[in-house]
Each structure stands twice: as C-alpha cells, then as structure tokens.
Write a protein that holds these residues in place. Structure first.
Motif, short mmCIF file in Angstrom:
data_model
loop_
_atom_site.label_atom_id
_atom_site.label_comp_id
_atom_site.label_asym_id
_atom_site.label_seq_id
_atom_site.Cartn_x
_atom_site.Cartn_y
_atom_site.Cartn_z
N LYS A 139 -4.14 -16.59 -63.87
CA LYS A 139 -4.23 -15.55 -62.83
C LYS A 139 -5.29 -15.85 -61.76
N GLU A 167 -5.35 -2.97 -63.03
CA GLU A 167 -4.03 -3.34 -63.54
C GLU A 167 -4.12 -3.73 -65.01
N ILE A 193 -2.23 -6.17 -67.60
CA ILE A 193 -1.33 -7.34 -67.57
C ILE A 193 -0.84 -7.61 -68.99
N SER A 197 2.46 -6.83 -64.43
CA SER A 197 1.52 -5.73 -64.27
C SER A 197 2.23 -4.46 -64.77
N SER A 253 -0.72 0.05 -62.94
CA SER A 253 -1.64 -0.23 -61.84
C SER A 253 -2.03 1.06 -61.14
#
Ligand code: FE2
Length: 346
Positions: A62, A325, A327, A333, A336
């Motif tokens: 990420k 968020e 994950i 996601s 969020s």
C-alpha cells in the motif's frame, strides 16, 4: 584464508550480539528514510505468531509511510523470558512480517499479551525484562529516551512544521492498577488511586501535547472512546479518562485522534466530551484474531469489520481531511470515513 575465517567469526559473533533475529529482520528502514511529508499510515494489532498473516503483505503493497503496531503483536503470556523471546522469533521468521518491516518504517506499543500476561498491569513481575525484549525486537535506536524511563511510552515527530505529524505511543500496561471485576465483567473504578498511565507518563504527555504539530495521533492499546462494555476500556478508569479530557483541553491540542487495538474487530468510535471537539478512536484489531461477538457501542460509526484486517489513515494536506479506512486481506477498503480537520478544533 585465516584472516577471512577470523573476519567471518567476528562477523557472526557481532551479528549474534546485535540482533537475536535473522539478518533480513535487522535490515529495516531508518527514520531518516521516511519522506518529508507523511500521508499514509497503517495500523494493526492482535496477530498470532503461530498463524499466517497475509494482511501484512497486503499492507506492504500500500506504499505506507509508516505502520504502527498497537499491541498483542505476539501472544507470549509467560513468566519465562526465553519463551517470550522464542515467540517473538517466530514472528521474525514470517516472510510476510519481514516483507512489511523491511519495506515500511514500523513502530509499536504493547498490549497485555506481548507485555506478558492477560489483562496485566503494574504488578506484572517481569515488565523490565519484557521491555528489553520489546525494544530490541522493534529495533529501538540506542539514543531513544525509552531506555531512560520506566515503561515504553514515547513520542515521534515526522515532517516539517507545516506538515508535522506527532505520534504519541502510550504505555497502557506498565502503570495500570488492577481492574475491578464483577460477574466476569470489568466495572469502572471511581477511586482516585485507579491508574492507567501513572504520574510520570501524564506529566510527559502534557509536555508533548504542547509541542507544535498539525496532526496528533495518540496510540492506545486499550480503546479510548468506546462505550463501557465490560472489557478493558478507558471507561473503567473514569478519573483517568477525565484527566485525558483535561490535558487535551488545557494544552489546546487540536487535530488529535486516537487509534487502538485489543478487541479483535475494527470499528470507528466518535464520542463527545465536555469542553472538547469530538474524539475519534479508530480501532484496528485483527491481523489474525477475530471476535465475531462485538460488544454494543453507541459511539460506533457504521458497522464493525470482523475479518482479518489492518487500518489505514490518509492525511490529505491540501483538502485538510483525515480518512480512516479498514483494509481486508484482498486489499479492499471495507470501511471508510472522512473527517475534516475543522471538526477537530476548539
Ligand atoms: Fe488481542
């Protein structure tokens, strides 16, 4: 040849002394390697060293600037420090863990199970030994003030003055008084001797919150802004919770959020306290461990996430927002929520 052999022996000895874990594990980014502006921060907690941890590979992809471990980073409830070290070693041998920590600057606080005992506090007899193992494992620099005081609380700063992110790493274990239990649930301890942080940590926190920063992230292994639920929460220490409210108010610290772990699901809580802007507490707890029976929480926004996950916080310096968020392992996601900085001001 003899010289080469001698060099090799010295190398192995020094390597063995400086790091109890394999070479890749010790080959981590330094603080100086971080970009000047931090925008993406990962958080996670509650990962069993005996299970696969694919979410760490997901988070390593990420492009995070920073990853914060929020406790139960290993499960090593023990009075035997050799056993504790061996549990940490299991984690250090996981390719997904090595992938995360060699690609992303990683810092940590502990919770009960890596402190050394379920729900333990100040009376845990091996807290000094446990601290040494913790600091070594998490690659604490020799110059760190963490070596100079009791407990593992610490503050880190990233970015220049206009983009400064303050990370407050609380120690919610070393100074905690025993919790009061009634019918299997913890209940609030109204006495003034009830302690979560201890005097020295409170004085340090008050000083830190007076230092300039645009964004402040307070890392508490124990959930802060959730409803009282019979588990370990700040709500069991009402005077300490009130003290936190007073310290935030008296220092005028703005743009401050909490992040937490412990409960084995993810949730975002938003709670109002007298004299403060709303306090958000973003919980990411489930690198591997998942609890499907979430507790009631009237302060929760949306639904809890009950699958292996990590949290991601994105600071938008232009729009002046913070995005929370959750994950999942697939990289999606699954929760969020965006908070404008203007909501986090007096
Ligand atoms: Fe846990």
């Amino acid at each position: 040849m003899r010289a080469l052999a001698s060099f090799f022996i010295v190398f192995v000895i020094i390597g063995g002394i400086s790091c109890h874990y394999q070479t890749e594990f010790c080959n981590r980014p330094f603080l100086e390697d971080l970009p000047p502006t931090v925008t993406k921060i990962g958080i996670g907690s509650c990962g069993s060293e005996n299970e696969s941890q694919p979410i760490l590979n997901t988070m390593a992809s990420k492009n995070l600037d920073l990853f914060i471990y929020l406790g139960d980073n290993v499960y090593c409830d023990t009075d035997n420090m050799d056993e504790m070290r061996s549990e940490y070693r299991k984690l250090s041998c996981k390719s997904e863990f090595v992938n995360l920590i060699t690609s992303t600057y990683t810092i940590a606080v502990w919770d009960d199970h890596d402190y050394g005992e379920n729900d333990a506090g100040a009376s845990y007899p091996y807290k000094e030994e446990s601290k040494q193992i913790f600091l070594e494992f998490w690659n604490e620099p020799d110059t760190s003030s963490r070596y100079q005081h009791a407990g593992i609380y610490h503050a880190l700063y990233f970015g220049d003055l206009t983009h400064r992110v303050q990370i407050i790493l609380l120690d919610c274990r070393s100074f905690r008084s025993l919790q009061i239990e009634e019918n299997g649930n913890y209940i609030p301890d109204e006495s003034y001797s009830a302690s979560m942080l201890g005097d020295a940590q409170w004085m340090w926190l008050e000083e830190e919150l007076q230092k300039p920063a645009q964004i402040r992230i307070v890392c508490s292994s124990t959930q802060f802004a959730t409803q009282h639920n019979g588990w370990e929460t700040w709500d069991n220490y009402p005077n300490e919770m009130n003290m936190m409210r007073e310290v935030i108010q008296s220092t005028g610290a703005e743009h401050l959020i909490f992040v937490s772990g412990d409960v084995h699901y993810a949730e975002l809580s938003k709670r109002n306290y007298t004299g403060l802007y709303p306090i958000y507490d973003f919980t990411a707890s489930g690198i591997t461990n998942i609890e499907h029976n979430d507790r009631p929480n009237v302060y929760r926004i949306g639904e809890p996430v009950k699958e292996p996950h990590a949290g991601m916080i994105t600071i938008d310096w232009g729009a002046q927002t913070i995005m929370f968020e959750v994950i999942n392992v697939a990289g999606n996601s699954v929760f969020s929520y965006v908070v404008p900085w203007s909501e986090l001001e007096f």
